[in-house]
Write an enzyme that holds these catalytic residues in place. Sequence first.
Site, PDB file in Angstrom:
ATOM      1  N   PRO A  89       0.816  -1.218   0.000  1.00  0.00           N
ATOM      2  CA  PRO A  89       0.000   0.000   0.000  1.00  0.00           C
ATOM      3  C   PRO A  89       0.848   1.267   0.000  1.00  0.00           C
ATOM      4  O   PRO A  89       0.340   2.358  -0.234  1.00  0.00           O
ATOM      5  CB  PRO A  89      -0.832  -0.122   1.287  1.00  0.00           C
ATOM      6  N   GLU A 116       2.351  -6.910   9.048  1.00  0.00           N
ATOM      7  CA  GLU A 116       2.647  -5.479   9.018  1.00  0.00           C
ATOM      8  C   GLU A 116       3.583  -5.104   7.864  1.00  0.00           C
ATOM      9  O   GLU A 116       3.966  -3.948   7.738  1.00  0.00           O
ATOM     10  CB  GLU A 116       3.271  -5.033  10.347  1.00  0.00           C
ATOM     11  N   ARG A 153      -2.976 -10.332 -20.335  1.00  0.00           N
ATOM     12  CA  ARG A 153      -3.841 -10.047 -21.488  1.00  0.00           C
ATOM     13  C   ARG A 153      -3.155  -9.140 -22.501  1.00  0.00           C
ATOM     14  O   ARG A 153      -3.625  -8.998 -23.633  1.00  0.00           O
ATOM     15  CB  ARG A 153      -5.158  -9.444 -21.022  1.00  0.00           C
ATOM     16  N   ASP A 168      -9.716  -0.947 -24.801  1.00  0.00           N
ATOM     17  CA  ASP A 168     -10.241  -1.084 -23.448  1.00  0.00           C
ATOM     18  C   ASP A 168     -10.194   0.233 -22.689  1.00  0.00           C
ATOM     19  O   ASP A 168      -9.448   1.159 -23.041  1.00  0.00           O
ATOM     20  CB  ASP A 168      -9.427  -2.117 -22.659  1.00  0.00           C
TER      21      ASP A 168
END
Length: 251
Positions: A89, A116, A153, A168
């Site tokens: 993150p 953590e 892809r 896309d």
Amino acid sequence: MKIEVLTLFPDLVEQVGMFGMPRVAVEQGVLQLSTRQLRDYSGNRWRRVDERTYGGGPGMVIQAEPLTQAIDAAKAAIGPEAKVVSLSPQGERYDQSWAERLSHEPGLILVCGRYEGIDERLMPQIDLELSVGDYVLSGGELAAMLLVDSVARLLPGVLGHEQSASSDSFSDGLLDHPHYSRPEVWREQSVPEVLMSGDHAAIRRWRRKQGLERTLLRRPDLLDSLKLDAEQIKLLREIITEQLHEQEDRT
């Protein structure tokens, strides 16, 4: 392309290669997907790879030594040139441009954090950190699977039509235009006439305008970082003018 995922849950990650476009990529031989169990490098009889964090506080930290050994083993298996990517993150936000860049790499080693996170002293071995969004997951496995799917892809020959990837959402920084299929009329709703016209120039213009309008209404933040061409600027002005007229008609 070779991708190896370092994880505590290899059975979970391996599922991504069994379905959809990643499965096609694996079957066609353009993607080699493998996993490596971090516990195999624990060095203790309990197969533990985590310890308490120095300084106190809740949660555990993945230790540097077993992860280092796993990275070294992965590089020996798929090549020293493979980029080591930590799903975290704290990383740079992952988007379509990252997927396109990574699809040109010969190999990737994806590090799935847990608890953590990982011992900070291991960070010099990480080439880049990527985050799939501003929310908390239990670990990096789902993020790694997302990355594998989005990269697979884009590999040569995986999609049925060579233009599928380029059309896309996010491929050009904008959301995709609406799509319609048969029947021509469904529950009293008709396919837009322009799509039935056979006028390819008009269809192309309609699609560009629809993609711009969707982006303006749903993700206006995407427009801030884009350099629009002359046609797109003209279409955007048309959209804004039409929206203003609609607001006037409602008032």
